[in-house]
Write an enzyme that holds these catalytic residues in place. Structure first.
Site, PDB file in Angstrom:
ATOM      1  N   LEU A  65     -15.901 -48.532  10.115  1.00  0.00           N
ATOM      2  CA  LEU A  65     -16.776 -48.357  11.291  1.00  0.00           C
ATOM      3  C   LEU A  65     -18.109 -49.108  11.263  1.00  0.00           C
ATOM      4  O   LEU A  65     -17.860 -49.849  10.033  1.00  0.00           O
ATOM      5  CB  LEU A  65     -16.867 -46.955  11.113  1.00  0.00           C
ATOM      6  CG  LEU A  65     -15.806 -45.933  11.295  1.00  0.00           C
ATOM      7  CD1 LEU A  65     -16.874 -44.223  10.939  1.00  0.00           C
ATOM      8  CD2 LEU A  65     -15.509 -45.524  12.166  1.00  0.00           C
ATOM      9  N   PRO A  66     -18.255 -49.821  12.243  1.00  0.00           N
ATOM     10  CA  PRO A  66     -19.359 -50.001  12.499  1.00  0.00           C
ATOM     11  C   PRO A  66     -20.573 -50.655  11.552  1.00  0.00           C
ATOM     12  O   PRO A  66     -21.117 -51.342  10.655  1.00  0.00           O
ATOM     13  CB  PRO A  66     -19.998 -50.114  13.382  1.00  0.00           C
ATOM     14  CG  PRO A  66     -19.006 -49.430  14.805  1.00  0.00           C
ATOM     15  CD  PRO A  66     -18.761 -48.790  13.570  1.00  0.00           C
ATOM     16  N   THR A  96     -19.027 -51.462   6.655  1.00  0.00           N
ATOM     17  CA  THR A  96     -20.006 -51.969   5.373  1.00  0.00           C
ATOM     18  C   THR A  96     -21.251 -51.522   6.255  1.00  0.00           C
ATOM     19  O   THR A  96     -21.833 -51.534   6.851  1.00  0.00           O
ATOM     20  CB  THR A  96     -20.471 -54.094   5.593  1.00  0.00           C
ATOM     21  OG1 THR A  96     -18.927 -54.451   5.084  1.00  0.00           O
ATOM     22  CG2 THR A  96     -21.033 -54.357   4.832  1.00  0.00           C
ATOM     23  N   LYS A 171     -21.117 -55.909  -2.259  1.00  0.00           N
ATOM     24  CA  LYS A 171     -20.797 -56.488  -0.798  1.00  0.00           C
ATOM     25  C   LYS A 171     -22.427 -57.537  -0.549  1.00  0.00           C
ATOM     26  O   LYS A 171     -22.945 -58.376   0.353  1.00  0.00           O
ATOM     27  CB  LYS A 171     -20.606 -55.543   0.090  1.00  0.00           C
ATOM     28  CG  LYS A 171     -20.424 -56.137   1.375  1.00  0.00           C
ATOM     29  CD  LYS A 171     -19.153 -56.665   2.028  1.00  0.00           C
ATOM     30  CE  LYS A 171     -19.114 -57.181   3.351  1.00  0.00           C
ATOM     31  NZ  LYS A 171     -18.418 -58.184   4.073  1.00  0.00           N
ATOM     32  N   LYS A 246     -26.439 -59.000  10.373  1.00  0.00           N
ATOM     33  CA  LYS A 246     -25.705 -57.446  10.118  1.00  0.00           C
ATOM     34  C   LYS A 246     -26.002 -57.396   8.397  1.00  0.00           C
ATOM     35  O   LYS A 246     -26.993 -56.565   7.981  1.00  0.00           O
ATOM     36  CB  LYS A 246     -24.496 -57.410  10.332  1.00  0.00           C
ATOM     37  CG  LYS A 246     -24.526 -55.834   9.776  1.00  0.00           C
ATOM     38  CD  LYS A 246     -22.607 -55.212  10.232  1.00  0.00           C
ATOM     39  CE  LYS A 246     -22.807 -53.534   9.428  1.00  0.00           C
ATOM     40  NZ  LYS A 246     -21.760 -53.233   9.628  1.00  0.00           N
TER      41      LYS A 246
HETATM   42  P1  NAD Z   1     -14.859 -53.276  14.884  1.00  0.00           P
HETATM   43  O1  NAD Z   1     -16.015 -52.648  15.836  1.00  0.00           O
HETATM   44  O2  NAD Z   1     -14.317 -54.528  15.718  1.00  0.00           O
HETATM   45  O3  NAD Z   1     -14.139 -52.114  14.866  1.00  0.00           O
HETATM   46  C1  NAD Z   1     -15.254 -51.002  14.644  1.00  0.00           C
HETATM   47  C2  NAD Z   1     -14.299 -49.303  15.174  1.00  0.00           C
HETATM   48  O4  NAD Z   1     -14.581 -48.629  14.928  1.00  0.00           O
HETATM   49  C3  NAD Z   1     -14.297 -49.514  16.854  1.00  0.00           C
HETATM   50  O5  NAD Z   1     -12.510 -49.562  17.623  1.00  0.00           O
HETATM   51  C4  NAD Z   1     -15.188 -48.677  17.220  1.00  0.00           C
HETATM   52  O6  NAD Z   1     -14.354 -48.134  18.945  1.00  0.00           O
HETATM   53  C5  NAD Z   1     -14.380 -47.650  16.294  1.00  0.00           C
HETATM   54  N1  NAD Z   1     -15.425 -46.136  16.577  1.00  0.00           N
HETATM   55  C6  NAD Z   1     -16.816 -46.520  16.436  1.00  0.00           C
HETATM   56  N2  NAD Z   1     -17.538 -44.602  16.031  1.00  0.00           N
HETATM   57  C7  NAD Z   1     -16.572 -44.699  16.134  1.00  0.00           C
HETATM   58  C8  NAD Z   1     -16.377 -43.134  15.952  1.00  0.00           C
HETATM   59  N3  NAD Z   1     -17.425 -42.157  15.233  1.00  0.00           N
HETATM   60  N4  NAD Z   1     -15.177 -42.475  15.731  1.00  0.00           N
HETATM   61  C9  NAD Z   1     -13.832 -43.177  15.625  1.00  0.00           C
HETATM   62  N5  NAD Z   1     -14.596 -44.688  15.649  1.00  0.00           N
HETATM   63  C10 NAD Z   1     -14.868 -45.411  16.019  1.00  0.00           C
HETATM   64  O7  NAD Z   1     -15.644 -53.493  14.242  1.00  0.00           O
HETATM   65  P2  NAD Z   1     -15.182 -54.389  12.739  1.00  0.00           P
HETATM   66  O8  NAD Z   1     -14.937 -56.069  12.998  1.00  0.00           O
HETATM   67  O9  NAD Z   1     -13.688 -54.220  12.206  1.00  0.00           O
HETATM   68  O10 NAD Z   1     -15.904 -54.569  11.058  1.00  0.00           O
HETATM   69  C11 NAD Z   1     -15.354 -52.875  10.916  1.00  0.00           C
HETATM   70  C12 NAD Z   1     -16.249 -52.670   9.854  1.00  0.00           C
HETATM   71  O11 NAD Z   1     -16.125 -53.698   8.525  1.00  0.00           O
HETATM   72  C13 NAD Z   1     -18.130 -52.855   9.822  1.00  0.00           C
HETATM   73  O12 NAD Z   1     -18.914 -52.334   8.847  1.00  0.00           O
HETATM   74  C14 NAD Z   1     -18.087 -55.043   9.676  1.00  0.00           C
HETATM   75  O13 NAD Z   1     -19.582 -55.122   8.636  1.00  0.00           O
HETATM   76  C15 NAD Z   1     -17.298 -54.627   8.609  1.00  0.00           C
HETATM   77  N6  NAD Z   1     -16.623 -56.434   7.991  1.00  0.00           N
HETATM   78  C16 NAD Z   1     -16.147 -56.897   9.116  1.00  0.00           C
HETATM   79  C17 NAD Z   1     -15.814 -57.524   8.753  1.00  0.00           C
HETATM   80  C18 NAD Z   1     -14.936 -59.054  10.574  1.00  0.00           C
HETATM   81  O14 NAD Z   1     -14.773 -60.016   9.838  1.00  0.00           O
HETATM   82  N7  NAD Z   1     -15.089 -58.780  11.203  1.00  0.00           N
HETATM   83  C19 NAD Z   1     -15.679 -58.685   7.863  1.00  0.00           C
HETATM   84  C20 NAD Z   1     -15.806 -57.585   6.659  1.00  0.00           C
HETATM   85  C21 NAD Z   1     -16.281 -56.391   7.139  1.00  0.00           C
END
Ligand code: NAD
Length: 296
Positions: A65-66, A96, A171, A246
């Site tokens: 999740l975000p 994260t 991290k 972030k």
């Molecule tokens: P994203 O926004 O693409 O995906 C998050 C998903 O969570 C979304 O589809 C959203 O609809 C869903 N969501 C939010 N609240 C919800 C709830 N209550 N119930 C169900 N679903 C819900 O984000 P991402 O890029 O996939 O990143 C996810 C995590 O991974 C974050 O914490 C980010 O910091 C971490 N991260 C991302 C990357 C990257 O390159 N994108 C790299 C390393 C770590």
């Protein structure tokens, strides 16, 4: 066959869940976004309508999740995962998030007799899809051992960083260092150029001298020396500046609570906040080169 509930199938979670399906697991997917659910369905997940429907009877529950507020929202409370998970289920949060939220949620799981780890990842969307993520895991040793085979399906390097929340500590410290050496690398290339030394020549020298670092040799922010780097593709992300900001904000928050001095981390946060203020934080984080060389 293990039944796995997967909550949060966005850019990262979508690829991770698909790899669990490929390994033969029965994956139940829930996301608030219909688009994310449609992609999960085409990857072979069983799509359900709520968190509770996803976790019912599940052996493993993974969340991606975000931020901390979303993680607390789905885990805590009467309708939350902890109150309703099957006894003996293993909980894995790969988001994260801030260390305090991670420790609060794992503490609540522990109070209910449920094993839980924080397992944030390093590596972007491509690594999530390819199953080559690095996992930094916090939690008890038995919980880590149980999570390991599933994390290995989604990643290449799996580290036990210690007690609950230590995955997030690893991290945030790693990404603060990454932000700092990316900016330092940008400064060196921009200065070299202004002093009449071209990027390739400076790269050839510094990459074999003491200035060498990952931002330079794997992800060079100056166009030219590293062909696959986002700098050669108009700084298209990759790992967006917004995501770096972030993580730097999480580092500041953690440093404040630990009374730790992070003068360079704070400076990196301020510079990435300028990218955000300029509306350019959708660029790759190496696009901070444009801020440093004055071309933003
Ligand atoms: P994203 O926004 O693409 O995906 C998050 C998903 O969570 C979304 O589809 C959203 O609809 C869903 N969501 C939010 N609240 C919800 C709830 N209550 N119930 C169900 N679903 C819900 O984000 P991402 O890029 O996939 O990143 C996810 C995590 O991974 C974050 O914490 C980010 O910091 C971490 N991260 C991302 C990357 C990257 O390159 N994108 C790299 C390393 C770590």
């Amino acid at each position: 066959m293990t039944t796995i509930a997967f909550i949060g199938l966005g850019n990262m979670g979508g690829g991770m869940a698909a790899n669990l399906v490929k390994a033969g697991h029965n994956v139940r997917a829930f996301d608030l976004s219909q688009d994310a659910l449609a992609k999960a369905k085409s990857a072979g997940c069983a799509v359900v309508v709520s968190v509770l429907a996803a976790i019912e009877g599940a052996d493993i529950i993974v969340t991606m999740l975000p931020a901390g507020q979303h993680v607390k929202g789905v885990y805590l409370g009467q309708d939350g995962i902890i109150e309703n998970a099957k006894p003996g289920a293993l909980l894995i949060d790969s988001s994260t998030i801030d260390i305090e939220s991670a420790r609060t949620v794992i503490g609540a799981a522990d109070d209910k007799g449920l094993a839980m780890v924080d397992a944030p990842v390093s590596g972007g969307v491509a690594a999530a899809a390819a199953g080559t993520l690095t996992f930094m895991v916090g939690g008890s040793k038995p919980a880590f051992k149980r999570a390991q085979p599933f994390l290995s399906t989604m990643g290449k390097n799996i580290f036990h960083a210690g007690a609950a929340g230590n995955g997030q500590v690893a991290k945030v410290c790693n990404n603060m260092l990454l932000g700092i050496h990316m900016i330092g690398t940008c400064e060196a290339f921009a200065l070299a150029e202004k002093l009449g030394l071209d990027a390739q020549t400076f790269y050839d020298i510094s990459s074999t001298a003491s200035g060498q670092n990952w931002s330079m040799t794997s992800y060079c922010p100056a166009p030219g020396p590293v062909p696959a780097a986002p700098s050669n593709n108009d700084y298209k992300a990759g790992f967006a500046a917004a995501m770096m900001l972030k993580d730097l904000r999480l580092a500041s928050q953690a440093a404040n609570s630990a009374k730790a001095a992070i003068p360079l981390g704070a400076q990196a946060e301020a510079l990435y906040a300028l990218m955000e203020a300029s509306g350019k934080d959708d660029l790759d984080f190496s696009g901070i080169m444009k801020l440093i060389d004055g071309s933003l």
